[in-house]
Design a protein around this motif. Structure first.
Motif, PDB file in Angstrom:
ATOM      1  N   ARG A 153       0.829  -1.198   0.000  1.00 46.45           N
ATOM      2  CA  ARG A 153       0.000   0.000   0.000  1.00 46.45           C
ATOM      3  C   ARG A 153       0.869   1.256   0.000  1.00 46.45           C
ATOM      4  NH1 ARG A 153      -3.665  -1.658   3.617  1.00 46.45           N
ATOM      5  NH2 ARG A 153      -2.683  -0.709   5.441  1.00 46.45           N
ATOM      6  N   ALA A 154       1.917   1.243   0.801  1.00 45.77           N
ATOM      7  CA  ALA A 154       2.832   2.380   0.847  1.00 45.77           C
ATOM      8  C   ALA A 154       3.538   2.563  -0.494  1.00 45.77           C
ATOM      9  CB  ALA A 154       3.857   2.182   1.961  1.00 45.77           C
ATOM     10  N   ARG A 155       3.926   1.446  -1.100  1.00 44.89           N
ATOM     11  CA  ARG A 155       4.642   1.487  -2.377  1.00 44.89           C
ATOM     12  C   ARG A 155       3.762   2.115  -3.467  1.00 44.89           C
ATOM     13  NH1 ARG A 155       5.424  -3.763  -2.669  1.00 44.89           N
ATOM     14  NH2 ARG A 155       6.976  -3.630  -1.006  1.00 44.89           N
ATOM     15  N   ARG A 156       2.491   1.735  -3.506  1.00 43.98           N
ATOM     16  CA  ARG A 156       1.576   2.303  -4.505  1.00 43.98           C
ATOM     17  C   ARG A 156       1.415   3.799  -4.290  1.00 43.98           C
ATOM     18  NH1 ARG A 156      -1.476  -2.353  -3.292  1.00 43.98           N
ATOM     19  NH2 ARG A 156      -2.908  -1.112  -2.029  1.00 43.98           N
ATOM     20  N   ARG A 157       1.356   4.206  -3.034  1.00 50.08           N
ATOM     21  CA  ARG A 157       1.170   5.625  -2.731  1.00 50.08           C
ATOM     22  C   ARG A 157       2.391   6.442  -3.164  1.00 50.08           C
ATOM     23  NH1 ARG A 157      -2.497   8.081   0.294  1.00 50.08           N
ATOM     24  NH2 ARG A 157      -2.001  10.033   1.327  1.00 50.08           N
ATOM     25  N   VAL A 158       3.571   5.906  -2.885  1.00 51.23           N
ATOM     26  CA  VAL A 158       4.797   6.597  -3.263  1.00 51.23           C
ATOM     27  C   VAL A 158       4.937   6.672  -4.774  1.00 51.23           C
ATOM     28  CG1 VAL A 158       7.308   6.405  -3.233  1.00 51.23           C
ATOM     29  CG2 VAL A 158       6.021   6.099  -1.118  1.00 51.23           C
ATOM     30  N   ARG A 159       4.636   5.566  -5.457  1.00 51.04           N
ATOM     31  CA  ARG A 159       4.769   5.546  -6.914  1.00 51.04           C
ATOM     32  C   ARG A 159       3.756   6.458  -7.594  1.00 51.04           C
ATOM     33  NH1 ARG A 159       5.524  -1.015  -7.629  1.00 51.04           N
ATOM     34  NH2 ARG A 159       7.740  -1.083  -7.079  1.00 51.04           N
ATOM     35  N   GLY A 160       2.615   6.661  -6.968  1.00 50.90           N
ATOM     36  CA  GLY A 160       1.584   7.492  -7.572  1.00 50.90           C
ATOM     37  C   GLY A 160       1.830   8.975  -7.440  1.00 50.90           C
ATOM     38  N   ALA A 161       2.802   9.361  -6.637  1.00 49.79           N
ATOM     39  CA  ALA A 161       3.002  10.789  -6.366  1.00 49.79           C
ATOM     40  C   ALA A 161       3.457  11.551  -7.602  1.00 49.79           C
ATOM     41  CB  ALA A 161       4.017  10.964  -5.239  1.00 49.79           C
ATOM     42  N   GLN A 162       4.356  10.973  -8.381  1.00 49.08           N
ATOM     43  CA  GLN A 162       4.908  11.693  -9.523  1.00 49.08           C
ATOM     44  C   GLN A 162       3.845  11.986 -10.572  1.00 49.08           C
ATOM     45  OE1 GLN A 162       8.158   8.976 -10.395  1.00 49.08           O
ATOM     46  NE2 GLN A 162       9.601  10.607  -9.895  1.00 49.08           N
ATOM     47  N   ALA A 163       2.959  11.007 -10.830  1.00 39.49           N
ATOM     48  CA  ALA A 163       1.925  11.219 -11.839  1.00 39.49           C
ATOM     49  C   ALA A 163       0.996  12.357 -11.440  1.00 39.49           C
ATOM     50  CB  ALA A 163       1.128   9.932 -12.042  1.00 39.49           C
ATOM     51  N   ALA A 164       0.699  12.429 -10.141  1.00 39.55           N
ATOM     52  CA  ALA A 164      -0.217  13.467  -9.678  1.00 39.55           C
ATOM     53  C   ALA A 164       0.392  14.854  -9.773  1.00 39.55           C
ATOM     54  CB  ALA A 164      -0.627  13.177  -8.238  1.00 39.55           C
ATOM     55  N   GLU A 165       1.719  14.939  -9.809  1.00 43.38           N
ATOM     56  CA  GLU A 165       2.381  16.231  -9.877  1.00 43.38           C
ATOM     57  C   GLU A 165       2.440  16.784 -11.304  1.00 43.38           C
ATOM     58  OE1 GLU A 165       3.591  18.321  -7.859  1.00 43.38           O
ATOM     59  OE2 GLU A 165       3.852  17.371  -5.925  1.00 43.38           O
ATOM     60  N   ALA A 166       1.968  16.021 -12.297  1.00 45.16           N
ATOM     61  CA  ALA A 166       2.282  16.353 -13.689  1.00 45.16           C
ATOM     62  C   ALA A 166       1.412  17.455 -14.282  1.00 45.16           C
ATOM     63  CB  ALA A 166       2.167  15.097 -14.549  1.00 45.16           C
ATOM     64  N   ASP A 167       0.230  17.757 -13.723  1.00 48.69           N
ATOM     65  CA  ASP A 167      -0.711  18.660 -14.363  1.00 48.69           C
ATOM     66  C   ASP A 167      -0.829  19.967 -13.583  1.00 48.69           C
ATOM     67  OD1 ASP A 167      -2.747  19.951 -15.623  1.00 48.69           O
ATOM     68  OD2 ASP A 167      -4.212  18.338 -15.442  1.00 48.69           O
ATOM     69  N   PRO A 168      -0.125  21.019 -13.988  1.00 48.40           N
ATOM     70  CA  PRO A 168      -0.185  22.295 -13.263  1.00 48.40           C
ATOM     71  C   PRO A 168      -1.593  22.869 -13.195  1.00 48.40           C
ATOM     72  CG  PRO A 168       1.649  22.256 -14.809  1.00 48.40           C
ATOM     73  CD  PRO A 168       0.819  21.057 -15.114  1.00 48.40           C
ATOM     74  N   ARG A 169      -2.381  22.710 -14.262  1.00 50.71           N
ATOM     75  CA  ARG A 169      -3.730  23.269 -14.270  1.00 50.71           C
ATOM     76  C   ARG A 169      -4.591  22.612 -13.192  1.00 50.71           C
ATOM     77  NH1 ARG A 169      -6.788  23.420 -19.905  1.00 50.71           N
ATOM     78  NH2 ARG A 169      -4.989  24.780 -20.272  1.00 50.71           N
ATOM     79  N   ARG A 170      -4.496  21.294 -13.061  1.00 49.83           N
ATOM     80  CA  ARG A 170      -5.283  20.589 -12.047  1.00 49.83           C
ATOM     81  C   ARG A 170      -4.819  20.969 -10.650  1.00 49.83           C
ATOM     82  NH1 ARG A 170      -9.834  19.459 -10.056  1.00 49.83           N
ATOM     83  NH2 ARG A 170      -9.923  17.553  -8.795  1.00 49.83           N
ATOM     84  N   ARG A 171      -3.521  21.152 -10.467  1.00 48.15           N
ATOM     85  CA  ARG A 171      -3.019  21.582  -9.160  1.00 48.15           C
ATOM     86  C   ARG A 171      -3.605  22.936  -8.785  1.00 48.15           C
ATOM     87  NH1 ARG A 171       2.185  19.936 -11.133  1.00 48.15           N
ATOM     88  NH2 ARG A 171       2.965  22.072 -10.996  1.00 48.15           N
ATOM     89  N   ARG A 172      -3.652  23.849  -9.756  1.00 54.58           N
ATOM     90  CA  ARG A 172      -4.212  25.179  -9.487  1.00 54.58           C
ATOM     91  C   ARG A 172      -5.699  25.064  -9.142  1.00 54.58           C
ATOM     92  NH1 ARG A 172      -3.752  30.685 -10.947  1.00 54.58           N
ATOM     93  NH2 ARG A 172      -5.533  31.665  -9.906  1.00 54.58           N
ATOM     94  N   GLU A 173      -6.426  24.177  -9.825  1.00 55.25           N
ATOM     95  CA  GLU A 173      -7.849  23.995  -9.529  1.00 55.25           C
ATOM     96  C   GLU A 173      -8.055  23.500  -8.097  1.00 55.25           C
ATOM     97  OE1 GLU A 173      -9.212  21.255 -12.441  1.00 55.25           O
ATOM     98  OE2 GLU A 173      -9.343  22.747 -14.065  1.00 55.25           O
ATOM     99  N   LEU A 174      -7.211  22.597  -7.654  1.00 58.34           N
ATOM    100  CA  LEU A 174      -7.337  22.065  -6.296  1.00 58.34           C
ATOM    101  C   LEU A 174      -7.041  23.140  -5.253  1.00 58.34           C
ATOM    102  CD1 LEU A 174      -5.645  18.585  -6.814  1.00 58.34           C
ATOM    103  CD2 LEU A 174      -8.034  18.976  -6.209  1.00 58.34           C
ATOM    104  N   VAL A 175      -6.037  23.957  -5.521  1.00 56.99           N
ATOM    105  CA  VAL A 175      -5.697  25.028  -4.587  1.00 56.99           C
ATOM    106  C   VAL A 175      -6.823  26.060  -4.539  1.00 56.99           C
ATOM    107  CG1 VAL A 175      -4.136  26.963  -4.159  1.00 56.99           C
ATOM    108  CG2 VAL A 175      -3.211  24.713  -4.728  1.00 56.99           C
TER     109      VAL A 175
END
Length: 280
Positions: A153-175
């Protein structure tokens, strides 16, 4: 050679590895040194003459110490942060940051803080230091199969972090959604954008869990007197609090699986003013 000198010599031969384990469990903080010192104290009180693998024994001991420290952190973090409370200044240790980043990658370092203590122990000891699942299970009182699930479970969470960082527009929407919900006191709206295990870090300490963070955000928003605007904070999507045109406080976000997983808050006005902040 006296017995205590021989014991100390055996311990020192493993100190580097133990410190590496503690730093990866606890982060770039002085607590790692405390954990290693506690491991030494436990060794000095124990009969290790029949321990075949002293390095492995000490690794599990320091892992158990770190686990207790992480659980204590989360227990203290159940109380929401007091936004206007004075906080001590802290000085980061670049050497510790480099050592820690070497093993997990700089972009993923903060993701470790989103894991539960047991997940973090399983991931760090098994994936980074090759400790068998059955030995880790002895530390957290779980079966090897259960430890394997924690590490996975920890491994999946760590591996998923990079993909989530890829979209600046989505990050701005969340903020933007976070900021709007906090301003309106929209508790459910905050929970929609926060990871269930979100971590908030300030110079004063750590708050963990979406419920505590959402409650703290709603409470803090009611007391804001300056302008709050989206910003890039040291290159990370975030928020800046301005008073009389001067940056007084910053929030920098880390995203995992389309949710806000870590919020780093700089509460010291002098430090915030020196930060690299670009208003959006």
């Amino acid at each position: 050679m006296r017995d205590e000198d021989f014991l100390a010599e055996r311990f020192e031969a493993h100190r580097g590895r133990l410190l590496a384990v503690a730093r990866r469990m606890l982060g770039p903080a002085g607590e790692a040194e405390d954990a290693v010192q506690e491991a030494w104290m436990r060794m000095s009180r124990s009969d290790t003459t029949h321990v075949d693998n002293l390095g492995g024994w000490l690794t599990t001991v320091v892992g158990r110490v770190c686990l207790d420290m992480l659980r204590a952190r989360r227990s203290r973090a159940e109380q929401p942060l007091e936004p206007e409370a004075p906080v001590p200044a802290t000085v980061p240790d670049p050497e510790q940051d480099v050592l820690l980043a070497d093993s997990v990658g700089g972009a993923l370092l903060v993701v470790l803080d989103t894991l539960t203590p047991a997940e973090r122990l399983a991931f760090v000891l098994h994936d980074l230091f090759a400790v068998p699942y059955d030995e880790i299970g002895g530390v957290i009182d779980k079966s090897p199969a259960a430890v394997r699930q924690l590490a996975s479970r920890a491994r999946r969470r760590v591996r998923g972090a990079q993909a989530a960082e890829a979209d600046p527009r989505r990050r701005r929407e969340l903020v933007d959604a976070f900021l709007a919900a906090a301003r309106q006191g929209d508790f459910e709206g905050l929970l929609d954008v926060l990871d269930p295990d979100v971590v908030v870090r300030t110079e004063a300490g750590v708050t963990a869990g979406a419920l505590a963070v959402a409650k703290g955000a709603c409470g803090y928003a009611r007391h804001i007197t300056g302008a709050v605007v989206p910003a890039l904070v040291e290159g990370r999507t975030g928020i800046a609090l301005l008073r009389v045109g001067r940056v007084e406080r910053t929030l920098a976000f880390t995203f995992v699986h389309d949710r806000i997983a870590v919020i780093d808050i700089t509460t010291d006005p002098a430090t915030a003013a020196r930060s690299d902040v670009t208003l959006l």
